[in-house]
Structure formats: structure tokens, C-alpha cells
Design an enzyme around this catalytic site. Structure first.
Site, PDB file in Angstrom:
ATOM      1  N   GLU A   1      14.482  53.676  55.637  1.00  0.00           N
ATOM      2  CA  GLU A   1      13.217  54.251  55.457  1.00  0.00           C
ATOM      3  C   GLU A   1      12.645  53.193  54.699  1.00  0.00           C
ATOM      4  OE1 GLU A   1      12.378  57.616  53.090  1.00  0.00           O
ATOM      5  OE2 GLU A   1      11.225  58.525  54.459  1.00  0.00           O
TER       6      GLU A   1
ATOM      7  N   TRP B   1       5.243  62.260  45.502  1.00  0.00           N
ATOM      8  CA  TRP B   1       3.921  61.720  45.258  1.00  0.00           C
ATOM      9  C   TRP B   1       3.101  61.569  46.303  1.00  0.00           C
ATOM     10  CZ3 TRP B   1       3.495  57.545  48.239  1.00  0.00           C
ATOM     11  CH2 TRP B   1       4.889  56.684  48.227  1.00  0.00           C
TER      12      TRP B   1
ATOM     13  N   SER C   1       5.581  64.973  40.476  1.00  0.00           N
ATOM     14  CA  SER C   1       5.976  63.504  40.376  1.00  0.00           C
ATOM     15  C   SER C   1       5.244  62.854  39.129  1.00  0.00           C
ATOM     16  CB  SER C   1       5.456  62.731  41.579  1.00  0.00           C
ATOM     17  OG  SER C   1       5.711  61.568  41.541  1.00  0.00           O
ATOM     18  N   GLU C   2       5.982  62.060  38.619  1.00  0.00           N
ATOM     19  CA  GLU C   2       5.328  61.235  37.505  1.00  0.00           C
ATOM     20  C   GLU C   2       4.362  60.151  38.027  1.00  0.00           C
ATOM     21  OE1 GLU C   2       8.294  61.016  38.885  1.00  0.00           O
ATOM     22  OE2 GLU C   2       9.464  59.451  38.366  1.00  0.00           O
TER      23      GLU C   2
ATOM     24  N   LYS D   1       8.502  70.689  39.065  1.00  0.00           N
ATOM     25  CA  LYS D   1       8.314  69.348  38.176  1.00  0.00           C
ATOM     26  C   LYS D   1       7.592  68.587  39.434  1.00  0.00           C
ATOM     27  CE  LYS D   1      10.206  65.758  38.392  1.00  0.00           C
ATOM     28  NZ  LYS D   1       9.492  64.329  38.428  1.00  0.00           N
TER      29      LYS D   1
ATOM     30  N   LEU E   1      26.346  76.679  41.788  1.00  0.00           N
ATOM     31  CA  LEU E   1      26.423  77.692  43.229  1.00  0.00           C
ATOM     32  C   LEU E   1      25.253  78.354  43.289  1.00  0.00           C
ATOM     33  CD1 LEU E   1      30.020  79.008  43.064  1.00  0.00           C
ATOM     34  CD2 LEU E   1      29.154  77.353  44.531  1.00  0.00           C
TER      35      LEU E   1
ATOM     36  N   GLU F   1      14.350  68.753  51.532  1.00  0.00           N
ATOM     37  CA  GLU F   1      13.175  67.896  52.572  1.00  0.00           C
ATOM     38  C   GLU F   1      13.376  66.487  52.163  1.00  0.00           C
ATOM     39  OE1 GLU F   1      12.024  69.470  55.151  1.00  0.00           O
ATOM     40  OE2 GLU F   1      12.276  71.390  54.600  1.00  0.00           O
TER      41      GLU F   1
ATOM     42  N   GLY G   1      17.635  66.406  55.616  1.00  0.00           N
ATOM     43  CA  GLY G   1      17.718  67.478  54.870  1.00  0.00           C
ATOM     44  C   GLY G   1      18.192  68.665  55.255  1.00  0.00           C
TER      45      GLY G   1
ATOM     46  N   VAL H   1      16.631  60.547  49.771  1.00  0.00           N
ATOM     47  CA  VAL H   1      17.889  61.005  50.007  1.00  0.00           C
ATOM     48  C   VAL H   1      18.815  60.860  48.701  1.00  0.00           C
ATOM     49  CG1 VAL H   1      19.940  60.445  51.294  1.00  0.00           C
ATOM     50  CG2 VAL H   1      17.900  60.360  52.441  1.00  0.00           C
TER      51      VAL H   1
ATOM     52  N   CYS I   1       7.058  61.013  55.476  1.00  0.00           N
ATOM     53  CA  CYS I   1       8.578  61.279  55.672  1.00  0.00           C
ATOM     54  C   CYS I   1       8.658  61.103  57.257  1.00  0.00           C
ATOM     55  CB  CYS I   1       8.964  62.512  55.127  1.00  0.00           C
ATOM     56  SG  CYS I   1       7.967  63.963  55.303  1.00  0.00           S
TER      57      CYS I   1
HETATM   58  P1  NAD Z   1      11.814  60.336  44.864  1.00  0.00           P
HETATM   59  O1  NAD Z   1      13.262  60.857  45.480  1.00  0.00           O
HETATM   60  O2  NAD Z   1      11.842  59.237  44.039  1.00  0.00           O
HETATM   61  O3  NAD Z   1      11.166  61.557  43.777  1.00  0.00           O
HETATM   62  C1  NAD Z   1      10.943  62.855  44.346  1.00  0.00           C
HETATM   63  C2  NAD Z   1      10.918  63.684  43.204  1.00  0.00           C
HETATM   64  O4  NAD Z   1      12.289  63.796  42.640  1.00  0.00           O
HETATM   65  C3  NAD Z   1       9.979  63.096  41.924  1.00  0.00           C
HETATM   66  O5  NAD Z   1       9.529  64.196  41.296  1.00  0.00           O
HETATM   67  C4  NAD Z   1      11.104  62.454  41.116  1.00  0.00           C
HETATM   68  O6  NAD Z   1      10.693  62.494  39.539  1.00  0.00           O
HETATM   69  C5  NAD Z   1      12.229  63.347  41.429  1.00  0.00           C
HETATM   70  N1  NAD Z   1      13.558  62.773  40.874  1.00  0.00           N
HETATM   71  C6  NAD Z   1      13.909  61.508  41.351  1.00  0.00           C
HETATM   72  N2  NAD Z   1      15.214  61.435  40.638  1.00  0.00           N
HETATM   73  C7  NAD Z   1      15.582  62.621  40.474  1.00  0.00           C
HETATM   74  C8  NAD Z   1      16.966  63.449  40.063  1.00  0.00           C
HETATM   75  N3  NAD Z   1      17.829  62.405  40.008  1.00  0.00           N
HETATM   76  N4  NAD Z   1      17.239  64.477  39.819  1.00  0.00           N
HETATM   77  C9  NAD Z   1      16.093  65.372  40.045  1.00  0.00           C
HETATM   78  N5  NAD Z   1      14.758  64.902  40.215  1.00  0.00           N
HETATM   79  C10 NAD Z   1      14.480  63.600  40.722  1.00  0.00           C
HETATM   80  O7  NAD Z   1      10.798  60.319  46.167  1.00  0.00           O
HETATM   81  P2  NAD Z   1       9.346  59.790  46.096  1.00  0.00           P
HETATM   82  O8  NAD Z   1       9.511  58.193  46.135  1.00  0.00           O
HETATM   83  O9  NAD Z   1       8.572  60.229  45.133  1.00  0.00           O
HETATM   84  O10 NAD Z   1       8.998  60.065  47.613  1.00  0.00           O
HETATM   85  C11 NAD Z   1       9.383  59.436  48.759  1.00  0.00           C
HETATM   86  C12 NAD Z   1      10.385  60.040  49.523  1.00  0.00           C
HETATM   87  O11 NAD Z   1      10.034  61.654  49.806  1.00  0.00           O
HETATM   88  C13 NAD Z   1      10.611  59.397  50.930  1.00  0.00           C
HETATM   89  O12 NAD Z   1      12.059  59.266  50.855  1.00  0.00           O
HETATM   90  C14 NAD Z   1      10.249  60.554  51.903  1.00  0.00           C
HETATM   91  O13 NAD Z   1      10.659  60.439  53.265  1.00  0.00           O
HETATM   92  C15 NAD Z   1      10.414  61.846  51.037  1.00  0.00           C
HETATM   93  N6  NAD Z   1       9.810  62.962  51.385  1.00  0.00           N
HETATM   94  C16 NAD Z   1      10.332  63.541  52.435  1.00  0.00           C
HETATM   95  C17 NAD Z   1       9.283  64.701  52.908  1.00  0.00           C
HETATM   96  C18 NAD Z   1       9.786  65.823  53.865  1.00  0.00           C
HETATM   97  O14 NAD Z   1       9.177  67.146  54.165  1.00  0.00           O
HETATM   98  N7  NAD Z   1      10.870  65.746  54.482  1.00  0.00           N
HETATM   99  C19 NAD Z   1       7.979  64.906  52.797  1.00  0.00           C
HETATM  100  C20 NAD Z   1       7.473  63.995  51.892  1.00  0.00           C
HETATM  101  C21 NAD Z   1       8.312  63.103  51.241  1.00  0.00           C
END
Ligand code: NAD
Length: 504
Positions: free
Chosen positions: A405, A166, A192-193, A190, A258, A264, A478, A244, A299
Site C-alpha cells: 500500500e 489523518w 491522529s497527531e 484518540k 479479551l 479498518e 481488517g 496494518v 484506503c
Molecule cells: P497509522 O496506523 O500510522 O495511524 C493510525 C492511528 O493509529 C493514528 O492515530 C496513530 O497515532 C495510531 N497509532 C499508531 N501506532 C499505534 C500503536 N502502536 N498503538 C495504538 N495506536 C497507534 O495510519 P495512518 O498513517 O494514520 O493512516 C493510513 C492508514 O490507514 C493506511 O494504511 C490506510 O489504508 C488506513 N485506513 C484505512 C481505512 C479503512 O476504513 N479501512 C480508512 C482510512 C485509512
């Protein structure tokens, strides 16, 4: 879809209401089969914006089915024509950039001037950039044997499953959709909700320029919708941006099937400021690098600042003064620098880290929590998810504040005496996304460039991800890169080796 629904709409609330609990599947806005269960709140007021779709396995199946049906046709479109279509999407999105900026500010709480409008502009630019790369999907000839013509072809992978967070939903979606489509894949995203409407609008608009089923977008939570997408047997490639923990789940699903995966993930990015650095520029870089305008929800946020002891106090003073001067308030107001945290869940999490830090300060003489800027006083925002940025000093790199984080407006300034000490602390992290060093000494800068354990290293600046620069992390930040030609070729094509025996 009526023509008027596709005109720019500068009323974000009306737009979100009109989009409602729907997905974009097979070219059309489609009511959710999974129900309408996900309320999305305006984080500046906590008023309900609209209910979003609570997509589930049936929605995922419909979207993947549409993408699969469209795959062969899209892959057989001439590469340059695919590129032209993707570039045209960029031009269309540029025409809608103000409405997308307003919608993003409404649902994420990111300030319109400093964040949301910038992101909407970059969104369009990413599509234009990747559209221009279509002619680079080339193979090579290999001098294997004189009478065997040997060459490689770049072919699309198939149906891509993409999961996005999000914090910068427009940009992070574009970094997946644009290269995937140019390379000849079809895709199911998919959303973000917590920030579904901006990206839903992008998907709705792009249907005007793409064949049905090429780009599908579903909205739902992680455990239900995201997990179903990750596990779907017809997904040939997974790409994920987020935490993560969720990234591990996606990786496991990819391993089960596979299929290749790009991850990321999070970060705890260090910023080293040497004694010879330009202090004013470094302090400004710290404010930008920590993304205070985005409430630190980045991030690559510079959440660990290592500053030479001789300039530590002056640096802290300059950064605090700069953040103090920033206006926190209504994300829709042009005068606002800092908006809100995205959600109550994230707000509570950030507050718990601030409380942890304040507790540590109470136990450690000399440690201090510098709370900066000021909460808005307008009663309309009394319930809003505003947090005063906090800069902790006097706490070590071994504390949870430095290791975990936070994804909020919380950073630490830690003094050092020698370069080696700073480098060791910078690398002492499970993460390895971004890193910066500020110095006028080219030798020190180049040494740090080689030795900093991070995927995106900068000297004397703290800029954000840019189209054409490979972006991604090492260690738990990542796997794989995004945003460049190299990343498109590596992650959205596979290389087929062909040998033609021409012996007579
Ligand atoms: P999140 O992991 O909670 O959610 C990210 C997405 O994954 C959402 O769409 C969520 O619905 C989905 N999701 C959650 N659990 C899942 C599962 N078990 N299986 C499949 N999908 C699932 O992260 P967030 O709170 O939305 O975002 C913040 C995180 O994103 C921080 O850790 C941030 O560092 C990271 N981030 C990384 C980058 C990058 O480029 N490296 C960029 C932006 C954000």
C-alpha cells in the site's frame, strides 16, 4: 467555554491556535498533562499551524475515567432520546460545516472544493443517519419453550476506545462516535497527531448537546497515547482505523484484555475493466476511484487497474488526460482539484515508491511512468508537499508497487487477456478492502461479485463509503464493518439472552 468560542469561525488558523495543545475531557477543553510537544504543519507551506497536545498515559486515564463515570447515566437515557441528541449533533455540525471544511483543508492539505467540504458534509450526515437508528436497538423473542419466556436484549458494551487516522479524520471519527453513542456507550477517541484540530473542534462543539464525559477526545502519538488507550483496563471495546502494523498492536492489546475489536486497515484495491466496458465512464471511474483529488490517500484507492489488452492504451490515454486536466495547488483555493500529501514522512514514503517504479521502468523496456497534472508555480507553495500523480504501465502485479500500500497518488495499469487472468491478479493480494469491475455483461459482473475477495465490491462505479452501507475489509484489510445498522448492532452492543420461567 465562552459562547463566542462556539460560533462558526471561518478563520481556520485562529481556530487551530485557540484549540491548541488541548484535549476534550469530561465536557471541557483541557490542557494536556503530557505536554505541548506535537507541532502540526500546514502541508501546503510547511508553516507551523500550532502545537497540538502530546497526550500520554495520564491524559488517557483522565479521559477514560470521565467516560466511565458517564457510562451508567448515558446508558440509562431512553434510546430515542440518545438518538435525538446524536441527530442534533449532526444538525449542529452542519451549521459548522464550512469552518470544519476550512480547518480540514488547512491541516490535511485536502482541497476545499473536491475533498474537505465534501467530508464536512458527510460528517454531519453520519450523525443524522445513526441518530435515526436508535429505535432499531431491538432484541427478539425466541420460541424456546412454551412456559419459558425467552428473549434477547441489546446492551451497550461500556467505554469504547477509538483510534483514528489523518486521511479523512472527520468522517472516520464519525463512523465510530455516532453508532457508539446511539447504542448507549461512552467513548474516548484518540485523534491522529497529524490532523488533530478538526476533530478536536467537533468534540468541543458536541459538548453543548451531550452530558459531560460521554464523548472525550485526546490528541497524541501512536506509541505513547494510542498504545496507552488500547491497554487501558477500563476500555471495554477497541475500534481502530489505520495501518496494518498499528492495527496488529491494537489487536494484541485487545487480546491481552479479551475485549472485542474492530479493525479498518489498509488496501490495494483492484479495478477490472473488461473489453465491453463503457470506456469513458470507466476512465472517469478510475480517476474518482483512485482518489487523485486526495492525492491517493484513501484506503480503497484503486491502486491496481487491470484493463483488457484491447482497450489498455485508450484507457491509459483517457485517464492520463483527465488527471492532466486537474489543477494542483492551494488547498484553500476553490479552483484547486488536488491538494497535498499530509506530512513530510508520508511525502518521503510516496517519493520512494515513485523512485522504485521509475527504476523498474528503466529496467523494463516498454514500461513507463506517466506523471500527470503539474506542480503549483506560486512561490508561496514552493515548500508544499505536492506530488504529481503517477500512472505506471508495463509493470507486473508481482512488483512491490502492486503488492504494498503506497497511500499516495500512484497507480498501475496492467493489461490482461482473459477474465480469469484478471480475477486471479485482482485476488492475488494480502489485502481485501474494495474491488470494482466494469463490464456490460451481467453474467460476468455477477460472477466477479461472488469471486472478488473484498469487503466492498462495486460494478460500473467507484463510490466511497456511505452511511447505511456496511463497509470493511477481509484478509489483512481488517475485521468487522462500519457505517451501517448491522455494524452498530454487531460492534457496539452485546446481546443478553433472558429466560423467564413462567410455569405455574
Ligand atoms: P497509522 O496506523 O500510522 O495511524 C493510525 C492511528 O493509529 C493514528 O492515530 C496513530 O497515532 C495510531 N497509532 C499508531 N501506532 C499505534 C500503536 N502502536 N498503538 C495504538 N495506536 C497507534 O495510519 P495512518 O498513517 O494514520 O493512516 C493510513 C492508514 O490507514 C493506511 O494504511 C490506510 O489504508 C488506513 N485506513 C484505512 C481505512 C479503512 O476504513 N479501512 C480508512 C482510512 C485509512
Amino acid at each position: 467555554m465562552t459562547t463566542s468560542a462556539l460560533q462558526p469561525n471561518l478563520d481556520p488558523q485562529a481556530l487551530a491556535t485557540a484549540l491548541g495543545a488541548r484535549h476534550v475531557i469530561d465536557g471541557v477543553l483541557t490542557p494536556s498533562r503530557g505536554g505541548q510537544g506535537l507541532p502540526v504543519f500546514n502541508p501546503a507551506t510547511l508553516a507551523l499551524i500550532a502545537n497540538a497536545a502530546a497526550g500520554g498515559a495520564a491524559d488517557v486515564d483522565a479521559a477514560v475515567g470521565a467516560a466511565k463515570r458517564a457510562a451508567k447515566g448515558w446508558a440509562s437515557v431512553k434510546a430515542r432520546d440518545r438518538g435525538k441528541a446524536v441527530s442534533a449533533c449532526g444538525a449542529l455540525l452542519a451549521q459548522h460545516s464550512e469552518e470544519l471544511a476550512l480547518l480540514t483543508a488547512l491541516e490535511t492539505g485536502k482541497a476545499i472544493r473536491t475533498e474537505s467540504r465534501v467530508e464536512a458534509g458527510v460528517l454531519a450526515d453520519v450523525f443524522v443517519y445513526f441518530g435515526g437508528l436508535a429505535s432499531e436497538l431491538t432484541g427478539e423473542t425466541i420460541p424456546f419453550a412454551p412456559d419459558v419466556l425467552t428473549f434477547t436484549l441489546r446492551e451497550p458494551v461500556g467505554v469504547v476506545g477509538a483510534i483514528i487516522p489523518w486521511n479523512a479524520p472527520l468522517l472516520l471519527m464519525a463512523l465510530k462516535v455516532a453508532p457508539a453513542l446511539v447504542a448507549g456507550n461512552t467513548i474516548v477517541v484518540k485523534a491522529s497527531e497529524e490532523a488533530p484540530f478538526g476533530v478536536l473542534r467537533v468534540a468541543q462543539l458536541m459538548q453543548q448537546l451531550l452530558p459531560a464525559g460521554v464523548f472525550n477526545l485526546i490528541v497524541g502519538d501512536g506509541p505513547g497515547c494510542g498504545a496507552a488507550l488500547s491497554a487501558h483496563p477500563d476500555i471495554a471495546k477497541l475500534t481502530f482505523t489505520g495501518s496494518v502494523g498499528a492495527g496488529r498492536s491494537v489487536y494484541l492489546a485487545a487480546a491481552e484484555k479479551l475485549v472485542p475489536v474492530t479493525l479498518e486497515l489498509g488496501g490495494k484495491s483492484p479495478m477490472i475493466v473488461m473489453a465491453d466496458a463503457d470506456l469513458a465512464k470507466a476512465a472517469a471511474g478510475a480517476v474518482g476511484g483512485m482518489r487523485f483529488t486526495r492525492q491517493g490517500q484513501s484506503c480503497t484507492a484503486a491502486s491496481r487497474m487491470f484493463v483488457h489488452r484491447s482497450i489498455h492504451d485508450a484507457f491509459v490515454e483517457a485517464v492520463c488526460a483527465a488527471v492532466d486536466a486537474m489543477v494542483m495547488g492551494d488547498p484553500m483555493d476553490e479552483a484547486t482539484d488536488i491538494g497535498t500529501i499530509i506530512s513530510q514522512r508520508q511525502f518521503d514514503r510516496v517519493q520512494s515508491y515513485i523512485a522504485l517504479g521509475q527504476g523498474l521502468c528503466a529496467e523494463n523496456p516498454g514500461a513507463k511512468a506517466h506523471a500527470c497534472s503539474a506542480l503549483p508555480t506560486d512561490p508561496a507553495f514552493a515548500k508544499g508537499l505536492f506530488v504529481r500523480p503517477v500512472i505506471f504501465t508495463g509493470l507486473g502485479n508481482d512488483t512491490r508497487l502492486a503488492k504494498e500500500e503506497i497511500f499516495g497518488p500512484v497507480t498501475m495499469v496492467i493489461p490482461f487477456d482473459t477474465y480469469e487472468e484478471a480475477l486471479a491478479m485482482a485476488n492475488d493480494s494480502e489485502y481485501g478492502l474494495g474491488a470494482t469491475i466494469w463490464t456490460r455483461d451481467l453474467g460476468v459482473a455477477m460472477d466477479a461479485v461472488h469471486r472478488l475477495e473484498a469487503g466492498f465490491v462495486q460494478v460500473n462505479q467507484n463510490t466511497v463509503v456511505q452511511p447505511m452501507l456496511s463497509y470493511g475489509g477481509v484478509k489483512t484489510s481488517g475485521l468487522g464493518k462500519e457505517a451501517s445498522l448491522a455494524s452498530m448492532l454487531a460492534h457496539y452492543t452485546h446481546k443478553k439472552t433472558v429466560l423467564i420461567n413462567m410455569a405455574r
